[in-house]
Design a protein around this motif. Structure first.
Motif, short mmCIF file in Angstrom:
data_model
loop_
_atom_site.label_atom_id
_atom_site.label_comp_id
_atom_site.label_asym_id
_atom_site.label_seq_id
_atom_site.Cartn_x
_atom_site.Cartn_y
_atom_site.Cartn_z
N LEU A 54 0.82 -1.21 0.00
CA LEU A 54 0.00 0.00 0.00
C LEU A 54 0.85 1.27 0.00
O LEU A 54 0.54 2.24 -0.70
CB LEU A 54 -0.93 0.00 1.22
N GLN A 55 1.93 1.25 0.76
CA GLN A 55 2.74 2.48 0.87
C GLN A 55 3.43 2.86 -0.43
O GLN A 55 3.65 4.02 -0.70
CB GLN A 55 3.84 2.31 1.93
N LEU A 65 -4.99 -5.24 1.46
CA LEU A 65 -5.02 -5.07 2.92
C LEU A 65 -5.48 -6.38 3.51
O LEU A 65 -6.60 -6.82 3.27
CB LEU A 65 -5.99 -3.96 3.31
N ASP A 66 -4.60 -6.99 4.31
CA ASP A 66 -4.98 -8.26 4.90
C ASP A 66 -5.14 -8.14 6.40
O ASP A 66 -5.96 -8.81 7.00
CB ASP A 66 -3.92 -9.30 4.59
N ALA A 71 -4.84 -0.96 8.56
CA ALA A 71 -5.95 -0.33 7.85
C ALA A 71 -5.73 1.16 7.59
O ALA A 71 -6.19 1.71 6.59
CB ALA A 71 -7.25 -0.54 8.63
N SER A 72 -4.98 1.79 8.48
CA SER A 72 -4.76 3.24 8.31
C SER A 72 -3.96 3.55 7.04
O SER A 72 -3.99 4.67 6.53
CB SER A 72 -4.03 3.80 9.53
N LEU A 73 -3.27 2.56 6.51
CA LEU A 73 -2.50 2.80 5.29
C LEU A 73 -3.40 3.01 4.08
O LEU A 73 -2.97 3.55 3.05
CB LEU A 73 -1.57 1.62 5.00
N LEU A 81 -5.58 -0.38 -7.58
CA LEU A 81 -6.54 -1.46 -7.31
C LEU A 81 -6.15 -2.09 -5.98
O LEU A 81 -4.97 -2.38 -5.76
CB LEU A 81 -6.47 -2.49 -8.44
N ILE A 82 -7.14 -2.26 -5.12
CA ILE A 82 -6.83 -2.76 -3.78
C ILE A 82 -7.73 -3.93 -3.44
O ILE A 82 -8.96 -3.83 -3.54
CB ILE A 82 -7.01 -1.65 -2.72
#
Lengths: 361, 361, 361
Positions: A54-55, A65-66, A71-73, A81-82
């Motif tokens: 993500l970063q 995001l696993d 989550a804040s990232l 695409l996430i």
């Protein structure tokens, strides 16, 4: 200091080939996920070109995001695409598309594999390999440099045998196995799609001896090792062959690095044995048992299906199906942690308030 | 019986070459120590010829005292020159010279190295080695028998690659590395002066899988391993490459034999990890952390700088900088030993005086 | 599921050759046992042809009962000849002969070896091996593919050196040693009849360094490893050479897989070290010491003769001869289990009857 390190990011091209680009629909299909278009803007014209955390991700990267604690990232990411679980779908930035999946880690795994597929076998026998004339090597298999294949061994279609591996006399490998460099295999019947990482030792003599008049006498180890389909074995792990019966690793089971499996042990389907754990001779694990890192199981016991053995646990007797045990000797999780708490309280009381407050040891 | 064994003493000429002789001044310089001449007699005319333990040393040998509990050996030794800490300088026999150092073990190490220097590389590629045409091997490097060097790999000046080592595609080794026999290296960026002992496995797949509809599915491991300058890795140790980020071993860190390092773990500078310890995936060690033998660290935690993790410790959560912990689960040293004492007392009380005195179990 | 597996039985002909048949008298002699003819019927006319477990054996098979808990299997067995302890002699079925022995496991071992003798060496040097011109290899020894034998090494009569093994400069192997595939041996003096399983690492640098001004400095490791007669070493086990003195494994001692032996450690005669145990530097084991799986011994301590160190035990100080210890830190067996019981009782009391009966965690 460790924090300050800059990583090359995933999939350094020195080491990994890359497929693609892929459009969002193709990725959704691979992932088995629901595609949610970006709320602002559109999909990248040329498709997505790779994966990134993500970063570091950009508009043409797929990220995921696993773990809830990261989550804040989501807020600051530039990923195009996430992959997320449903609970996080509405936290995806407006400029990003989402792949929503109830199993986001699995979805991620499949997308990552799409971009970075396993290299296919490069069929043929390296000229330096020593292959016995009576061995049967499928022409689609790849046999690396300095590999030794013994008499009457059989190597199935599309197997890849890494440099220096030794496949002993009579050993049978099913289709699509990947044997790492410097693995030794003897007295073994191996299923399909079995993966063995470098340096694992499969099929050597078990630790068996009788006390004779002049010291120990070795007891002949006359069993074998059976690795069923889809088994994976970690680096430098050791699996001894049976003494009379077989040592068996059940279909789909995964062993990490530096694991020890004693002779005649039998693991069921889809067991997990984490690094540096040891399972002594003749012990039976039913299906879906998990043995955490550095745990040890004594010999001749039975662990029921879906039981979970905690890290560093010392198991001296049978464990019921579905039980969660930890400690040495093993006990239920809640009992272990209650013991820890009770002992701490007693110990504080015994030491008294003065000493406790003194800060000295 | 073990006591009765006679040793060949250090530096059996079957295995070790010897330089010298050296005079006392040269040894003092190498050791960074203060030379104190013998109170009776003089330095040996031909210089000092080698090293020996206090018990077996003669007039031309250099010996040392490092451990206070062997101080009584000073009295009877025939050693011509003895390396000691200041506290023992006046206990050196009259016929012996002394090298007085605040760091006698370091001084000893340097003197021993002077007499027995590492063999320099013997440049060239053994004719049996298989080196890919696209690999870049410095002409000053030594490549041993049956070594395999993959495509685009780079091997720096004065590296020594032991027999049967496998250097995978794209791997980079900086100057002056020593790679032991039968090491496998893949997906790795290696600094300078890195030493890897035989059988270590660096860069293989981490232990990562997702639960799919038909069993476990392997998650592609797309990171690498970074070994910074001056790292040393023990025999049969396993270091998995990262899954997304890198697995990093910081500069100057030393890992003993049979250690397990999971994917994405990051060790800072000058960490020490003793034999059979394991560090799970994504755990971070800051600088100067010590992990004693057989300790285990769960994944995704952070160990502060200079923390010390005791032998067999089971670490399930973050540890503060400078802390000393032991036990499973980990707790401060003093708490652990207080618990042990309290439990012993309670247990004695519970068993009662009669049973306690009976001598039966 | 694991239960449902059908085994090929012992001695799958893919992997094992078979001698025989042998008549009952020859087997009794090999076993050193007393022959009891069948109470009904007679010995098989053609002799006995092999071994089998009680469940699968037929009239021409030899079987055995070693473990009291499998005694019920005697009733239904079809085995023609059964090795038993005197206590079970009258439970052998009428149609079976018996070999009655006070040491039935030893008797079994010898009978099994008679049917399945070790393959003799196949003398000669494989053309792919790299043997230094100054090495001395007995003509009766077998040197496998890709073996490397260093300068001045000596390999005794009838030794078998497995594929890819590396025998370093100056190493000496006595008669009748069997060195597994991919073993590395350096700085080692090896006795007769020594067996080393695949991947073991013998003689590499110990874990020794001093703290210098710019990080750790390696201390030269100038000792060697001595493996006395009849030693056996497990797969992927690591034995570091001494730093000043030697690392010694006493005659007849047996080490299992993944064991770590630190530099200068000395093991007496007939010691047993089970899988994944570790013995730190300079620790001494007197004769007949047993160290169970995953136990760890700190450095510079002494373990008295015939002491038994339990599984996962953490030994921080000397242990008296004949003692039985377990736990971390180590304590006498009875004390350990009394502690466990006392803590359980205290913990139950603390949690109270309500919580205890609730079934919730």
């Amino acid at each position: 200091m460790a924090n300050a390190r800059t990583s090359s990011g995933p999939a350094n091209p020195r080491f990994f080939t890359r497929s693609g680009p892929f459009d969002a629909q193709a990725l959704a299909e691979a992932a088995g996920a629901t595609l949610v278009p970006p709320r602002e803007g559109s999909f990248p014209a040329g498709g997505y070109t790779g994966i990134a955390p993500l970063q570091g991700a950009g508009a043409e990267d797929v990220s995921f995001l696993d773990n809830r604690r990261y989550a804040s990232l989501l807020e600051g990411t530039q990923a195009g695409l996430i992959i997320v679980a449903p609970a996080f779908a509405d936290k995806v930035p407006a400029h990003s598309a989402a792949l929503v999946s109830a199993t986001p880690y699995l979805a991620w795994s499949r997308v990552a594999r799409l971009f970075h597929p396993k290299a296919p076998p490069n069929p043929g026998v390296h000229p330096s390999a020593v292959v016995d004339a009576s061995a049967v090597v499928d022409p689609s298999a790849e046999i690396g440099p300095f590999v030794v294949v013994g008499a009457r061994a059989e190597i199935g279609p599309r197997c890849v045998i890494g440099a220096h591996a030794v496949v002993g006399d009579g050993v049978v490998l099913g289709a699509d196995c990947r044997i790492g460099s410097q693995v030794t295999l003897s007295h073994a019947m191996v299923g399909e799609r079995v993966i063995i990482l470098p340096g694992a030792r499969i099929g050597q003599d078990g630790f068996g001896f009788a006390v004779g008049p002049n010291g120990f006498e070795t007891v002949p180890q006359l069993g074998q090792v059976v690795l069923e389909h889809d088994v994976e074995i970690g680096a430098n792990t050791t699996i001894d062959r049976g003494s009379v019966n077989d040592t068996v690793i059940g279909a789909g089971s995964r062993l990490d690095n530096l694991v020890q499996i004693g002779h005649n042990a039998q693991l069921g389907r889809c067991c997990i044995v984490v690094a540096q754990a040891g399972i002594s001779g003749s012990t039976v694990l039913e299906d879906y048992v998990t043995v955490a890192a550095q745990a040890g199981l004594i010999g001749h016991i039975r662990i029921g299906a879906k039981a979970r053995i905690g890290a560093q646990c010392g198991v001296m007797s049978d464990v019921e199906s579905g039980a969660d045990v930890i400690g040495s000797p093993a006990m239920p999780f809640r009992e272990f942690f209650r013991n820890v708490a009770v002992l701490r309280k007693l110990s504080k009381k015994a030491s008294g308030p003065a000493e406790d407050g003194s800060g000295k040891g």
